[in-house]
Write a protein that holds these residues in place. Sequence first.
Motif, PDB file in Angstrom:
ATOM      1  N   VAL A  46      -0.326  -4.602  -7.281  1.00 40.99           N
ATOM      2  CA  VAL A  46      -0.137  -5.013  -5.889  1.00 40.99           C
ATOM      3  C   VAL A  46       1.219  -4.601  -5.332  1.00 40.99           C
ATOM      4  N   LYS A  49       1.845  -3.085  -1.746  1.00 41.91           N
ATOM      5  CA  LYS A  49       0.613  -3.182  -0.960  1.00 41.91           C
ATOM      6  C   LYS A  49       0.605  -4.487  -0.177  1.00 41.91           C
ATOM      7  N   GLU A  53      -4.481  -6.863   3.426  1.00 45.67           N
ATOM      8  CA  GLU A  53      -5.348  -5.682   3.428  1.00 45.67           C
ATOM      9  C   GLU A  53      -6.168  -5.597   2.144  1.00 45.67           C
ATOM     10  N   LEU A  54      -5.563  -5.983   1.026  1.00 48.16           N
ATOM     11  CA  LEU A  54      -6.301  -5.975  -0.247  1.00 48.16           C
ATOM     12  C   LEU A  54      -7.458  -6.968  -0.218  1.00 48.16           C
ATOM     13  N   SER A  57     -10.182  -5.585   2.016  1.00 50.80           N
ATOM     14  CA  SER A  57     -10.884  -4.513   1.303  1.00 50.80           C
ATOM     15  C   SER A  57     -11.847  -5.086   0.261  1.00 50.80           C
TER      16      SER A  57
END
Length: 108
Positions: A46, A49, A53-54, A57
């Motif tokens: 991570v 990032k 958003e993770l 997704s």
Amino acid sequence: MKVIAAYLLARLGGNTDPSADDLKRICGAVGAEIDGDRLELFFSQVDGKNIDELVASGKEKLALVPSSDDTSAAAPPAVVEETMEEKVEEEEEEDDFDGPFSLFGPDN
């Protein structure tokens, strides 16, 4: 899962950049331990990032996974037959017992 859950709890609590020590404290508060290797793996994946958003997704990917309430589609026929037999047996057992203290009185 403990690492991810602790990370997200820290974020929900207002910590915008939780550290490994933060996650250890969160898990320690409920008596859980986190493996150091898993912490390193999580943070390496991570790093740099955006967690929001993770998560978004991941939700998109989960939406593509087929799901159904009909478990018989995935189970072998023999398992389905056994399960159906068990259900029938359970229903028969439930129907046979009126007991000495019937809730709605005798069936006359």
